[in-house]
Design a protein around this motif. Sequence first.
Motif, PDB file in Angstrom:
ATOM      1  N   PRO A  14       2.700  -3.103   3.261  1.00  0.00           N
ATOM      2  CA  PRO A  14       1.757  -2.062   2.850  1.00  0.00           C
ATOM      3  C   PRO A  14       1.556  -2.052   1.332  1.00  0.00           C
ATOM      4  CG  PRO A  14       3.449  -1.170   4.296  1.00  0.00           C
ATOM      5  CD  PRO A  14       3.874  -2.559   3.929  1.00  0.00           C
ATOM      6  N   SER A  15       0.373  -1.644   0.928  1.00  0.00           N
ATOM      7  CA  SER A  15       0.051  -1.482  -0.486  1.00  0.00           C
ATOM      8  C   SER A  15      -0.401  -0.051  -0.704  1.00  0.00           C
ATOM      9  CB  SER A  15      -1.077  -2.431  -0.907  1.00  0.00           C
ATOM     10  OG  SER A  15      -0.694  -3.768  -0.722  1.00  0.00           O
ATOM     11  N   GLY A  30      -3.918   6.561  -1.839  1.00  0.00           N
ATOM     12  CA  GLY A  30      -4.216   5.951  -0.548  1.00  0.00           C
ATOM     13  C   GLY A  30      -3.279   4.808  -0.221  1.00  0.00           C
ATOM     14  N   LEU A  31      -3.207   4.478   1.057  1.00  0.00           N
ATOM     15  CA  LEU A  31      -2.300   3.445   1.555  1.00  0.00           C
ATOM     16  C   LEU A  31      -3.103   2.406   2.342  1.00  0.00           C
ATOM     17  CD1 LEU A  31       0.764   2.690   1.917  1.00  0.00           C
ATOM     18  CD2 LEU A  31       0.655   3.939   4.066  1.00  0.00           C
ATOM     19  N   LEU A  43     -10.491   5.799  -1.824  1.00  0.00           N
ATOM     20  CA  LEU A  43      -9.354   6.467  -2.455  1.00  0.00           C
ATOM     21  C   LEU A  43      -9.346   7.927  -2.029  1.00  0.00           C
ATOM     22  CD1 LEU A  43      -9.426   4.893  -6.003  1.00  0.00           C
ATOM     23  CD2 LEU A  43      -8.156   4.173  -3.993  1.00  0.00           C
ATOM     24  N   ALA A  44      -8.162   8.478  -1.819  1.00  0.00           N
ATOM     25  CA  ALA A  44      -7.999   9.841  -1.320  1.00  0.00           C
ATOM     26  C   ALA A  44      -7.781  10.821  -2.462  1.00  0.00           C
ATOM     27  CB  ALA A  44      -6.806   9.889  -0.362  1.00  0.00           C
ATOM     28  N   GLY A  45      -8.429  11.967  -2.402  1.00  0.00           N
ATOM     29  CA  GLY A  45      -8.182  13.039  -3.358  1.00  0.00           C
ATOM     30  C   GLY A  45      -9.105  13.011  -4.560  1.00  0.00           C
ATOM     31  N   PRO A  46      -9.119  14.118  -5.316  1.00  0.00           N
ATOM     32  CA  PRO A  46      -9.993  14.226  -6.496  1.00  0.00           C
ATOM     33  C   PRO A  46      -9.463  13.399  -7.670  1.00  0.00           C
ATOM     34  CG  PRO A  46      -8.635  16.185  -6.293  1.00  0.00           C
ATOM     35  CD  PRO A  46      -8.359  15.342  -5.081  1.00  0.00           C
ATOM     36  N   ILE A  55      -2.652  -0.580  -7.958  1.00  0.00           N
ATOM     37  CA  ILE A  55      -2.201  -0.864  -6.601  1.00  0.00           C
ATOM     38  C   ILE A  55      -0.864  -1.583  -6.666  1.00  0.00           C
ATOM     39  CG2 ILE A  55      -3.530  -3.012  -6.474  1.00  0.00           C
ATOM     40  CD1 ILE A  55      -3.894  -2.371  -3.446  1.00  0.00           C
ATOM     41  N   THR A  56       0.046  -1.199  -5.770  1.00  0.00           N
ATOM     42  CA  THR A  56       1.376  -1.801  -5.708  1.00  0.00           C
ATOM     43  C   THR A  56       1.716  -2.146  -4.264  1.00  0.00           C
ATOM     44  OG1 THR A  56       2.420   0.376  -5.436  1.00  0.00           O
ATOM     45  CG2 THR A  56       2.280  -0.497  -7.693  1.00  0.00           C
ATOM     46  N   VAL A  57       2.671  -3.038  -4.069  1.00  0.00           N
ATOM     47  CA  VAL A  57       3.220  -3.342  -2.749  1.00  0.00           C
ATOM     48  C   VAL A  57       4.362  -2.356  -2.518  1.00  0.00           C
ATOM     49  CG1 VAL A  57       4.400  -5.068  -1.340  1.00  0.00           C
ATOM     50  CG2 VAL A  57       2.596  -5.769  -2.931  1.00  0.00           C
ATOM     51  N   GLU A  58       4.387  -1.738  -1.342  1.00  0.00           N
ATOM     52  CA  GLU A  58       5.373  -0.698  -1.055  1.00  0.00           C
ATOM     53  C   GLU A  58       6.051  -0.927   0.288  1.00  0.00           C
ATOM     54  OE1 GLU A  58       6.289   1.415  -3.245  1.00  0.00           O
ATOM     55  OE2 GLU A  58       4.723   0.945  -4.682  1.00  0.00           O
ATOM     56  N   PRO A  59       7.161  -0.217   0.530  1.00  0.00           N
ATOM     57  CA  PRO A  59       7.809  -0.302   1.842  1.00  0.00           C
ATOM     58  C   PRO A  59       6.927   0.326   2.925  1.00  0.00           C
ATOM     59  CG  PRO A  59       9.054   1.137   0.352  1.00  0.00           C
ATOM     60  CD  PRO A  59       7.868   0.641  -0.396  1.00  0.00           C
ATOM     61  N   ALA A  60       7.227   0.023   4.186  1.00  0.00           N
ATOM     62  CA  ALA A  60       6.483   0.603   5.309  1.00  0.00           C
ATOM     63  C   ALA A  60       6.421   2.115   5.165  1.00  0.00           C
ATOM     64  CB  ALA A  60       7.148   0.226   6.626  1.00  0.00           C
TER      65      ALA A  60
END
Length: 87
Positions: A14-15, A30-31, A43-46, A55-60
């Motif tokens: 996931p990113s 956002g994910l 993108l989510a939110g104001p 953007i980054t790579v993230e854990p599940a």
Amino acid sequence: MCRPKPKLTATPRPSSFWYAADNGGLRPAGLVPGSGQASARLLAGPLRDTTAVGITVEPAGGSAQPTSEPLGITSLGTASGLLIVSE
């Protein structure tokens, strides 16, 4: 701003998108699930005090704060950048 991309694994992960403010604060934007399939995300939110998006790579399931070096960062302003990411 452009930075070298960190080495990625062969397994899709996931990113997460992040809103960044001048004061250094980061908040989730956002994910991307990491399915390995091409996808588009809004993108989510104001934007509020956002000056850049990264953007980054993230854990599940994502994370509350970035856990890896950014894959990309684009500044926002009078001439907004476009960040295109393919999984």
